[in-house]
Design a protein around this motif. Structure first.
Motif, PDB file in Angstrom:
ATOM      1  N   LEU A   1       0.896  -1.150   0.140  1.00  0.00           N
ATOM      2  CA  LEU A   1       0.389  -0.064  -0.203  1.00  0.00           C
ATOM      3  C   LEU A   1       0.918   1.168   0.481  1.00  0.00           C
ATOM      4  O   LEU A   1       1.391   1.788   0.848  1.00  0.00           O
ATOM      5  CB  LEU A   1      -1.103   0.471   1.743  1.00  0.00           C
ATOM      6  CG  LEU A   1      -1.758  -1.215   1.002  1.00  0.00           C
ATOM      7  CD1 LEU A   1      -2.361  -0.873   2.711  1.00  0.00           C
ATOM      8  CD2 LEU A   1      -2.757  -1.554   0.289  1.00  0.00           C
ATOM      9  N   ARG A   2       1.012   2.521  -1.237  1.00  0.00           N
ATOM     10  CA  ARG A   2       1.631   3.625  -1.098  1.00  0.00           C
ATOM     11  C   ARG A   2       0.648   4.257  -1.364  1.00  0.00           C
ATOM     12  O   ARG A   2       0.066   4.849  -2.729  1.00  0.00           O
ATOM     13  CB  ARG A   2       2.748   2.911  -2.008  1.00  0.00           C
ATOM     14  CG  ARG A   2       3.763   2.003  -1.892  1.00  0.00           C
ATOM     15  CD  ARG A   2       5.038   2.574  -2.989  1.00  0.00           C
ATOM     16  NE  ARG A   2       5.262   1.076  -3.246  1.00  0.00           N
ATOM     17  CZ  ARG A   2       6.292   0.923  -3.065  1.00  0.00           C
ATOM     18  NH1 ARG A   2       7.099   1.946  -3.617  1.00  0.00           N
ATOM     19  NH2 ARG A   2       7.201  -0.019  -3.095  1.00  0.00           N
ATOM     20  N   TYR A   3       0.715   5.622  -0.285  1.00  0.00           N
ATOM     21  CA  TYR A   3      -0.574   6.803  -0.062  1.00  0.00           C
ATOM     22  C   TYR A   3      -0.176   7.905   0.469  1.00  0.00           C
ATOM     23  O   TYR A   3       0.675   7.344   2.010  1.00  0.00           O
ATOM     24  CB  TYR A   3      -2.364   6.821  -0.739  1.00  0.00           C
ATOM     25  CG  TYR A   3      -2.840   8.204  -0.058  1.00  0.00           C
ATOM     26  CD1 TYR A   3      -2.961   7.823  -1.620  1.00  0.00           C
ATOM     27  CD2 TYR A   3      -2.464   8.883  -0.054  1.00  0.00           C
ATOM     28  CE1 TYR A   3      -3.768   8.956  -1.508  1.00  0.00           C
ATOM     29  CE2 TYR A   3      -2.787   9.896   0.441  1.00  0.00           C
ATOM     30  CZ  TYR A   3      -3.906   9.699  -0.795  1.00  0.00           C
ATOM     31  OH  TYR A   3      -3.995  11.866  -1.163  1.00  0.00           O
ATOM     32  N   PRO A   4       0.782   8.550  -0.448  1.00  0.00           N
ATOM     33  CA  PRO A   4       0.861   9.513  -1.231  1.00  0.00           C
ATOM     34  C   PRO A   4       1.777   8.664  -1.836  1.00  0.00           C
ATOM     35  O   PRO A   4       2.275   8.250  -1.773  1.00  0.00           O
ATOM     36  CB  PRO A   4       1.139  10.785  -1.220  1.00  0.00           C
ATOM     37  CG  PRO A   4       1.460  10.602   0.283  1.00  0.00           C
ATOM     38  CD  PRO A   4       1.187   9.807   0.896  1.00  0.00           C
ATOM     39  N   THR A   5       1.430   8.405  -3.549  1.00  0.00           N
ATOM     40  CA  THR A   5       2.060   8.016  -4.459  1.00  0.00           C
ATOM     41  C   THR A   5       3.529   9.108  -5.534  1.00  0.00           C
ATOM     42  O   THR A   5       2.696  10.194  -5.478  1.00  0.00           O
ATOM     43  CB  THR A   5       1.786   7.400  -5.381  1.00  0.00           C
ATOM     44  OG1 THR A   5       2.812   6.891  -6.548  1.00  0.00           O
ATOM     45  CG2 THR A   5       0.669   8.119  -6.033  1.00  0.00           C
ATOM     46  N   GLY A   6       5.015   8.386  -5.014  1.00  0.00           N
ATOM     47  CA  GLY A   6       5.468   9.706  -5.914  1.00  0.00           C
ATOM     48  C   GLY A   6       6.027   9.011  -7.353  1.00  0.00           C
ATOM     49  O   GLY A   6       6.778  10.163  -7.941  1.00  0.00           O
ATOM     50  N   GLY A   7       4.854   8.653  -8.042  1.00  0.00           N
ATOM     51  CA  GLY A   7       4.755   8.081  -8.987  1.00  0.00           C
ATOM     52  C   GLY A   7       5.950   6.263  -9.108  1.00  0.00           C
ATOM     53  O   GLY A   7       6.205   6.373 -10.264  1.00  0.00           O
ATOM     54  N   GLU A   8       5.974   6.250  -8.549  1.00  0.00           N
ATOM     55  CA  GLU A   8       7.052   5.126  -8.157  1.00  0.00           C
ATOM     56  C   GLU A   8       6.523   4.133  -9.352  1.00  0.00           C
ATOM     57  O   GLU A   8       5.310   3.659  -8.496  1.00  0.00           O
ATOM     58  CB  GLU A   8       7.724   4.763  -6.962  1.00  0.00           C
ATOM     59  CG  GLU A   8       7.028   4.401  -6.050  1.00  0.00           C
ATOM     60  CD  GLU A   8       6.109   5.203  -5.414  1.00  0.00           C
ATOM     61  OE1 GLU A   8       5.198   4.732  -4.682  1.00  0.00           O
ATOM     62  OE2 GLU A   8       6.543   6.717  -5.849  1.00  0.00           O
TER      63      GLU A   8
END
Length: 636
Positions: free
Chosen positions: A305-312
């Motif tokens: 789970l990733r939030y917020p995302t850095g576009g990775e």
């Protein structure tokens, strides 16, 4: 037939650096080496690389700099991530065009390392200005003056403009990142999926229980794993909260946090204790590759789970899916591009916590459900993430780079301009008898550099302006492109220029001043120079013209603000004519306001506040300071 370059120079960390990008590129090197000689440049303090074939040349940065021009005509590839291990390459990347692999769309922390982390607040403010124009300057000033730095500022302000500007070509792993970069005006962006690791094939899913035994994990409980750095953005606290609620219901499990802690960023041990899961959670610390794969295959499913995302794009996720594991992700950014039947995707909304608990319970209790997702994911990765295909795509992109020994500085936003000596301007004016020239401020004040490779000339009298550019400033007719002010808004922008010289009237600007100057912004390269000479039909220093079509005052201070709002920094301002006569019949009846400015950013503040009384700039800044508690980083 795919074109490949005979040689490449690659800037990237290598093993044993504990860095996913290092592992990623190390896996690619054998495939590069089949057709191409590879030179890898690492930072000066890099530990001796391990596991790299002898036919690969490894240079420390200092060694590369000694012989930089030897490699100038060889394609350069830069692997950039939002971490300290890629900081060393920035001076070269910003001056030598190449193929930039953007692993993380958000590069705020990387840029922060070059200035703010070293106590350089003014450098950080300039970086904010280069990325976000005038509003970035305000945010930087607020930080310097008051220490204001919002909690989400590093997530919302991606600070990637200088890297993107410097790149000749860009490679990303997702459509999300490609669209974001394309929106900034970069046209050479390619998508190449994150490859599946060949090393993973040495490990067998059927040995799950053997791996659990080796790792000391229980064989009679579901094992849930989150892989990689233990960071706040991975929503570990949300997972712990959901699992604590399931434990209260009698659901059994072991939750493995398989990665290195970041205690300065997130105290995971406190959250584990608060959730009452000390007996259910295993924190491994950093893992070598062997343990990494064994922990992954010892798991029943992966929580990523990733939030917020850095576009990775997550290499861990690609590995897990390629090994047939069901993965749970947030339906955002690059993760939203995963096929619906290949990953369990949760929307980030007001029901996220509730849905996370329900989803975890189903994944724990329904083996068939998670196995179906895992099998679909494995087939998809095998079909689309083959390393032979992705490395060929890398080399194909590198082969498209220009063979150039020229090192540029435009992305540094500090181009050095050359100017005439003042006496040369005086002598030229006397020799050519041009005192009667009403629009003389821009050239007589010597504001035009003589070093630009090309010039865009905007004037109602383009022939006259071009004559001065050629006879005084030494430009050739072939270097000059001519437009009239009326053509500016209709101009099809296919070329940007390092220098724009504009002679217009305030009447041209009046109806929509910020949009008018924003058009000039689009015509300039980053770091480019613009000299704007505006006729004020109503003579007087700082006097506004009376134009009912304009919603803004058009005094000199306000026009300066509009230019700044359009992404420029003001270098110099002059008012004239500069030739003054005491004879009443020849006294000037109108005035030119001339501004020399540098393009700092693509970003435009389309609705700047302008105050007609007092110090307009100071009052504008103060107004933003007063509202910053409510707006925070949203201003950007």
């Amino acid at each position: 037939m795919i074109d490949v370059p005979p040689q490449v120079v690659v800037f990237c960390p290598l093993p044993p650096k504990p860095n996913g990008i290092a592992d990623y590129f190390a896996e690619q090197i054998p495939y590069f080496s089949r057709t191409t000689k590879v030179t890898v440049v690492v930072e000066n303090t890099h530990p001796a690389p391990t596991g790299i074939a002898a036919n690969v040349t490894i240079l420390y940065l200092e060694e590369y700099m000694w012989q930089q021009h030897k490699y100038a005509d060889i394609p350069h590839i830069y692997h950039v991530g939002n971490n300290p291990d890629t900081q060393y390459m920035l001076p070269v990347l910003l001056s030598k065009p190449g193929l930039v692999v953007v692993h993380d769309l958000n590069l705020h922390y990387l840029i922060d390392l070059t200035n703010l982390s070293q106590g350089d607040k003014s450098g950080y403010t300039l970086a904010l200005q280069n990325n976000y124009g005038e509003l970035g300057t305000v945010i930087g000033q607020q930080l310097s003056k008051f220490g204001w730095k919002g909690e989400f500022m590093p997530h919302e302000l991606m600070m990637n403009a200088s890297i993107i500007t410097a790149a000749e070509r860009i490679l990303v792993h997702s459509k999300y990142s490609a669209d974001k970069i394309g929106a900034l005006g970069h046209s050479n962006v390619s998508i190449v999926p994150h490859h599946f690791s060949p090393a993973a094939r040495q490990y067998q899913p059927k040995l799950k229980m053997q791996y659990r035994g080796e790792l000391g994990l229980p064989g009679n409980k579901p094992v849930i794993t989150s892989m990689g750095f233990i960071a706040k953005a991975k929503q570990i606290k949300e997972v712990l909260t959901a699992l604590a609620a399931l434990k209260q219901k009698g659901v059994e499990f072991t939750y493995v946090l398989a990665g290195k802690c970041k205690p300065h960023e997130y105290d995971v041990y406190q959250d584990i204790a608060d959730s009452g899961l000390a007996d259910n959670v295993v924190v491994t610390g950093f893992l070598d590759e062997d343990a990494f794969f064994k922990y992954m295959l010892a798991s029943d499913f992966i929580v990523n789970l990733r939030y917020p995302t850095g576009g990775e794009s997550s290499g861990t996720l690609t590995r897990a899916m390629g090994m047939g594991l069901c993965c749970l992700v947030v339906n955002i950014g690059p993760f939203s591009e995963l096929p619906e039947d290949c990953a369990v995707k949760l929307n980030w909304d007001e029901s996220f916590s509730e849905n996370l608990q329900l989803c975890l319970q189903r994944l724990i209790e329904d083996k068939q459900y998670r196995v179906t997702f895992g099998k679909n994911a494995q087939k998809w990765v095998e079909r689309t993430h083959n390393i032979s295909v992705t490395t060929s795509a890398y080399l194909n992109e590198a082969a498209k780079l220009n063979d150039s020994t020229v090192f540029n500085t435009k992305a540094l936003n500090n181009i050095q301009h050359c100017y005439l000596i003042e006496q040369q301007v005086i002598n030229w004016r006397r020799a050519n008898h041009v005192n009667a020239d009403s629009s003389n401020v821009w050239w007589q004040a010597n504001l035009v550099p003589i070093s630009a490779p090309s010039v865009l000339s905007i004037s109602a009298n383009p022939v006259h302006q071009a004559t001065i550019l050629t006879s005084l400033f030494g430009y050739q007719e072939s270097q000059i492109t001519k437009l009239t002010p009326a053509q500016l808004s209709q101009h099809d922008i296919t070329t940007t220029y390092p220098l724009v010289v504009c002679d217009a009237s305030l009447v041209d600007v009046a109806q929509s001043p910020v949009n008018w100057f924003a058009q000039l912004n689009k015509l300039l390269e980053i770091g480019g120079k613009v000299v704007i000479s505006l006729l004020n039909p109503e003579l007087g220093s700082g006097v506004a013209i009376n134009d009912p079509s304009s919603e803004y005052p058009l005094d000199r201070a306000s026009v300066k603000r509009f230019i700044q709002a359009a992404g420029f920094s003001i270098d110099n301002t002059v008012a004239g004519p500069l030739d003054v006569s005491m004879i009443a019949d020849t006294a000037p009846t109108k005035e030119y306001w001339t501004f020399s400015a540098t393009k700092r950013s693509w970003m435009v503040n389309i609705n700047p506040q302008v105050y007609q009384n007092g110090n307009s700039e100071l009052r504008w800044l103060y107004a933003n300071e007063q509202s910053s508690d409510a707006q925070g980083a949203d201003n950007a």
